[in-house]
Motif scaffolding. Structure first.
Motif, short mmCIF file in Angstrom:
data_model
loop_
_atom_site.label_atom_id
_atom_site.label_comp_id
_atom_site.label_asym_id
_atom_site.label_seq_id
_atom_site.Cartn_x
_atom_site.Cartn_y
_atom_site.Cartn_z
N ASP A 1 69.39 39.84 28.26
CA ASP A 1 68.17 39.42 27.55
C ASP A 1 67.33 40.59 27.08
N GLU B 1 61.04 43.05 24.80
CA GLU B 1 61.61 42.08 25.75
C GLU B 1 61.59 42.64 27.17
N TRP C 1 59.44 41.08 30.31
CA TRP C 1 60.07 40.80 31.59
C TRP C 1 59.30 41.49 32.72
#
Length: 140
Positions: free
Chosen positions: A106, A112, A116
């Motif tokens: 991911d 991203e 996270w």
């Protein structure tokens, strides 16, 4: 002399074993990763406390931190690498940094990874978050 479990030499040997196994299993193809920790034996980090109650980290402390992160973050692959075996191959006085990273399919961009990190460490922000989780690239 024979080292007892829990000794500094035993911790260093386990760090070596973990790093060798992870190096063999992890592609280094410039992918985005979340860098969770980066320490050499003897480093001082005023933002963190080692298991010995000081801010100076030894192999036992680095291993304990890595194990805790691996246990806590089950939704990603948590690996340990020596800084001398990828990217810029940085060392401190000839010693590698022991770098704990989270890998995930991911993580397609720095944004991203940052998202996270915010979710994985909701109690941290700003410099405290960056000290515990930051974007990196795992280059060959």
């Amino acid at each position: 002399p024979l080292e007892t479990p829990g000794s500094e030499a035993a911790a260093l040997a386990e760090l070596e074993t973990l790093a060798a196994a992870d190096l063999a299993a992890v592609p280094r193809s410039n992918q985005y990763v979340a860098q969770l920790a980066s320490k050499h034996v003897g480093i001082s980090d005023p933002r963190q406390t080692a298991t010995n109650g000081t801010h100076t980290f030894y192999a036992i402390d680095i291993l304990a931190e890595h194990r805790a992160l691996r246990d806590r973050l089950a939704s990603v692959q948590v690996v340990l690498l020596r800084s001398s075996e990828y990217g810029l191959r940085r060392t401190h006085d000839g010693q590698p940094y022991w770098v704990t990273m989270a890998l995930s399919p991911d993580f397609g961009s720095g944004d991203e990874v940052r998202a996270w990190c915010r979710g994985a460490f909701p109690d941290l922000a700003g410099a405290e978050l960056t000290n515990s989780c930051m974007v990196n690239r795992l280059a060959p």
